[in-house]
Design a protein around this motif. Sequence first.
Motif, PDB file in Angstrom:
ATOM      1  N   GLY A 127      23.621 -13.884  53.758  1.00  0.00           N
ATOM      2  CA  GLY A 127      22.354 -13.381  54.273  1.00  0.00           C
ATOM      3  C   GLY A 127      21.464 -12.905  53.138  1.00  0.00           C
ATOM      4  N   GLU A 128      20.420 -12.159  53.493  1.00  0.00           N
ATOM      5  CA  GLU A 128      19.523 -11.610  52.483  1.00  0.00           C
ATOM      6  C   GLU A 128      20.240 -10.511  51.702  1.00  0.00           C
ATOM      7  OE1 GLU A 128      15.102  -9.575  52.074  1.00  0.00           O
ATOM      8  OE2 GLU A 128      15.815 -10.233  54.027  1.00  0.00           O
ATOM      9  N   GLU A 129      20.025 -10.458  50.394  1.00  0.00           N
ATOM     10  CA  GLU A 129      20.728  -9.500  49.544  1.00  0.00           C
ATOM     11  C   GLU A 129      20.244  -8.076  49.786  1.00  0.00           C
ATOM     12  OE1 GLU A 129      21.796  -8.739  44.863  1.00  0.00           O
ATOM     13  OE2 GLU A 129      20.952 -10.653  45.477  1.00  0.00           O
ATOM     14  N   ILE A 130      21.223  -7.172  49.911  1.00  0.00           N
ATOM     15  CA  ILE A 130      20.966  -5.743  50.086  1.00  0.00           C
ATOM     16  C   ILE A 130      21.676  -5.009  48.954  1.00  0.00           C
ATOM     17  CG2 ILE A 130      21.341  -3.742  51.570  1.00  0.00           C
ATOM     18  CD1 ILE A 130      21.292  -5.653  53.963  1.00  0.00           C
ATOM     19  N   HIS A 159      25.877  -5.083  45.340  1.00  0.00           N
ATOM     20  CA  HIS A 159      25.018  -6.065  45.997  1.00  0.00           C
ATOM     21  C   HIS A 159      25.845  -6.764  47.070  1.00  0.00           C
ATOM     22  CE1 HIS A 159      21.844  -6.068  42.772  1.00  0.00           C
ATOM     23  NE2 HIS A 159      22.833  -5.393  42.200  1.00  0.00           N
ATOM     24  N   ILE A 160      25.306  -6.795  48.286  1.00  0.00           N
ATOM     25  CA  ILE A 160      25.962  -7.504  49.376  1.00  0.00           C
ATOM     26  C   ILE A 160      24.936  -8.427  50.028  1.00  0.00           C
ATOM     27  CG2 ILE A 160      27.648  -5.672  49.782  1.00  0.00           C
ATOM     28  CD1 ILE A 160      26.003  -4.872  52.272  1.00  0.00           C
ATOM     29  N   ALA A 161      25.405  -9.426  50.747  1.00  0.00           N
ATOM     30  CA  ALA A 161      24.498 -10.342  51.442  1.00  0.00           C
ATOM     31  C   ALA A 161      25.108 -10.719  52.791  1.00  0.00           C
ATOM     32  CB  ALA A 161      24.244 -11.577  50.591  1.00  0.00           C
ATOM     33  N   PRO A 162      25.223  -9.730  53.696  1.00  0.00           N
ATOM     34  CA  PRO A 162      25.846  -9.995  54.991  1.00  0.00           C
ATOM     35  C   PRO A 162      24.951 -10.831  55.905  1.00  0.00           C
ATOM     36  CG  PRO A 162      25.033  -7.755  54.918  1.00  0.00           C
ATOM     37  CD  PRO A 162      24.820  -8.343  53.554  1.00  0.00           C
ATOM     38  N   LYS A 163      25.573 -11.668  56.689  1.00  0.00           N
ATOM     39  CA  LYS A 163      24.843 -12.460  57.686  1.00  0.00           C
ATOM     40  C   LYS A 163      24.793 -11.699  59.003  1.00  0.00           C
ATOM     41  CE  LYS A 163      25.463 -17.267  56.926  1.00  0.00           C
ATOM     42  NZ  LYS A 163      26.223 -18.451  57.310  1.00  0.00           N
ATOM     43  N   GLY A 164      23.775 -11.972  59.786  1.00  0.00           N
ATOM     44  CA  GLY A 164      23.718 -11.467  61.141  1.00  0.00           C
ATOM     45  C   GLY A 164      23.093 -10.101  61.338  1.00  0.00           C
TER      46      GLY A 164
END
Length: 70
Positions: free
Chosen positions: A2-5, A17-22
């Motif tokens: 997903g978009e990087e947070i 840095h995480i990029a979870p989907k949904g």
Amino acid sequence: GGEEIILEGPGILGRWHIAPKGLPQSFVSEREDNRALFPRGVDVVLVAGSRVMALPRTTVLSRKSEMEAN
């Protein structure tokens, strides 16, 4: 996927840095509103298969695009 947070705050060394989907597009702003209620508020647990990540209400979240603007 997903978009990087970007995560910062107590218990986090530097930045993660995480990029979870949904997650809804409003997730980061809703979490910021939640942090403003401290010590009240809601902690969040993200789960994907056998992977678990807890986000206490003290965690500061930002989007990569917000960090680049600063």
